[in-house]
Enzyme design. Sequence first.
Site, PDB file in Angstrom:
ATOM      1  N   ASN A   1      -1.404  -7.897   4.494  1.00 47.81           N
ATOM      2  CA  ASN A   1      -1.773  -6.840   5.002  1.00 47.81           C
ATOM      3  C   ASN A   1      -3.047  -6.769   5.614  1.00 47.81           C
ATOM      4  OD1 ASN A   1      -1.362  -3.540   5.262  1.00 47.81           O
ATOM      5  ND2 ASN A   1      -2.920  -3.508   3.779  1.00 47.81           N
TER       6      ASN A   1
ATOM      7  N   ASP B   1     -10.048  -7.217  -2.293  1.00 44.62           N
ATOM      8  CA  ASP B   1      -9.151  -5.929  -2.635  1.00 44.62           C
ATOM      9  C   ASP B   1      -8.625  -6.302  -3.904  1.00 44.62           C
ATOM     10  OD1 ASP B   1      -7.792  -3.559  -2.836  1.00 44.62           O
ATOM     11  OD2 ASP B   1      -6.434  -4.190  -1.059  1.00 44.62           O
TER      12      ASP B   1
ATOM     13  N   TYR C   1      -6.667 -12.333  -2.795  1.00 42.09           N
ATOM     14  CA  TYR C   1      -5.637 -11.209  -3.174  1.00 42.09           C
ATOM     15  C   TYR C   1      -5.138 -10.751  -1.802  1.00 42.09           C
ATOM     16  CZ  TYR C   1      -8.986 -10.898  -7.289  1.00 42.09           C
ATOM     17  OH  TYR C   1      -9.792 -11.202  -8.374  1.00 42.09           O
TER      18      TYR C   1
ATOM     19  N   GLN D   1       0.808  -1.246  -0.117  1.00 41.80           N
ATOM     20  CA  GLN D   1      -0.047   0.165   0.198  1.00 41.80           C
ATOM     21  C   GLN D   1       0.874   1.178  -0.172  1.00 41.80           C
ATOM     22  OE1 GLN D   1      -3.233   0.155  -0.339  1.00 41.80           O
ATOM     23  NE2 GLN D   1      -4.020  -2.020   0.085  1.00 41.80           N
TER      24      GLN D   1
ATOM     25  N   GLU E   1      -9.595   5.562  -3.488  1.00 40.78           N
ATOM     26  CA  GLU E   1      -9.751   4.143  -2.957  1.00 40.78           C
ATOM     27  C   GLU E   1     -11.168   4.065  -2.120  1.00 40.78           C
ATOM     28  OE1 GLU E   1      -7.082   0.488  -1.839  1.00 40.78           O
ATOM     29  OE2 GLU E   1      -6.799   2.315  -3.188  1.00 40.78           O
TER      30      GLU E   1
ATOM     31  N   GLU F   1      -3.085 -15.864  -2.443  1.00 40.82           N
ATOM     32  CA  GLU F   1      -2.174 -14.906  -3.175  1.00 40.82           C
ATOM     33  C   GLU F   1      -1.411 -15.791  -4.268  1.00 40.82           C
ATOM     34  OE1 GLU F   1      -0.092 -12.096  -4.856  1.00 40.82           O
ATOM     35  OE2 GLU F   1      -1.742 -11.638  -3.227  1.00 40.82           O
TER      36      GLU F   1
ATOM     37  N   CYS G   1      -9.573  -0.024  -5.768  1.00 47.89           N
ATOM     38  CA  CYS G   1      -8.706   1.150  -6.092  1.00 47.89           C
ATOM     39  C   CYS G   1      -9.393   1.646  -7.198  1.00 47.89           C
ATOM     40  CB  CYS G   1      -7.210   0.665  -6.259  1.00 47.89           C
ATOM     41  SG  CYS G   1      -7.052  -0.608  -7.454  1.00 47.89           S
TER      42      CYS G   1
END
Length: 369
Positions: A226, A302, A221, A193, A361, A242, A327
């Site tokens: 995070n 995300d 994802y 990020q 975002e 991931e 995003c």
Amino acid sequence: MQQLPIEKYDELLAEKCRKLTALLAPFDAPALTVFPSPTQHFRMRAEFRLWHDYSENRGGNLYHIMFDKTTKQRYRVDQFPVASQLINRMMATILPLLKEQDVLSRKLFQIDYLSTLSEQIIVSLLYHKTLTDEWQEAAQALKVRLRNLGFSVQIIGRATKQKICLDQDFVDEELSVGDKKYVYRQVENSFTQPNAALNCKMLEWAIDCTRDSQGDLLELYCGNGNFSIALAQNFRKVLATEIAKPSVAAAQFNIAANQVDNLQIIRMSAEEFTQAVNGVRAFNRLKGIDLQAYECHTIFVDPPRAGLDSDTVKLVQKYDRILYISCNPQTLCENLQILSQTHRIERAALFDQFPYTEHMEAGVWLMRK
């Protein structure tokens, strides 16, 4: 020095609020919760092309440059107030040191910086030449000089089919989220990020949305973990996917560093996971993982700017609660056309990750109708 229109920040943010509110209006979204950004030094990574100017003296000069989006003309950048103060200090310090050594400056065409709130920084030097042992010795000496000047720095050299890592290719970030501190290993050339202050706000908002959740969480994802690491406190178990190997390795480190014992990461894409859940095909990577042991009532996504593909939207729709960070609000709204048939938006947020740009975002928390 590039000037930021700080005096216009509130006005620019208000315009983003109006745009996002209008985009979400067809879905009966509640009023936005808005999270402003620091007005300068908010970006933790930056990349610059290098300009070799031989007109000034025989040795030549070296500058960071960027390109004007409209005219495509290059312009010199000595300070970059968008980037962290640590990046700005490094920009001013490293160029004179590179210029002293021909082996370091010759055919150097780009520098990438990745910094952290914990005051660590990676400098990646990109070349149009093969990197030799002589380069490595000079880069090691440069690193020592920078450390003697107070920088906690890693240096990486890159050229075609070459990556020379002097020590390590990662930094360890520390983020304060609510009353907790989290350690996140961030790997060079992997997604992180960009706005650390806003990342903390996103994590706090996500934790607040999912408080008092029942059952387990599925995340698609997950990157370096995070969100899943911070959200694990609200769930019995967390299963996360991931695809990028370096991100998976960083996530495994972060799970251990943060002493999270209820989070399992699988290396596969969201599309592959959808195929596995639907029984379309079997994956060796899922051996030893009993998907039936998870009672995931909540899903967190995300996705990249393209949003969720149609099969993944159908998968996401099966869950009672959906936390969606986007995003790209345009593709979020495309996905909401389908999701809103079965779910309603309980909460909506705007995170100003990218001040002074049109990028937004957004976050939405959806419940089954």
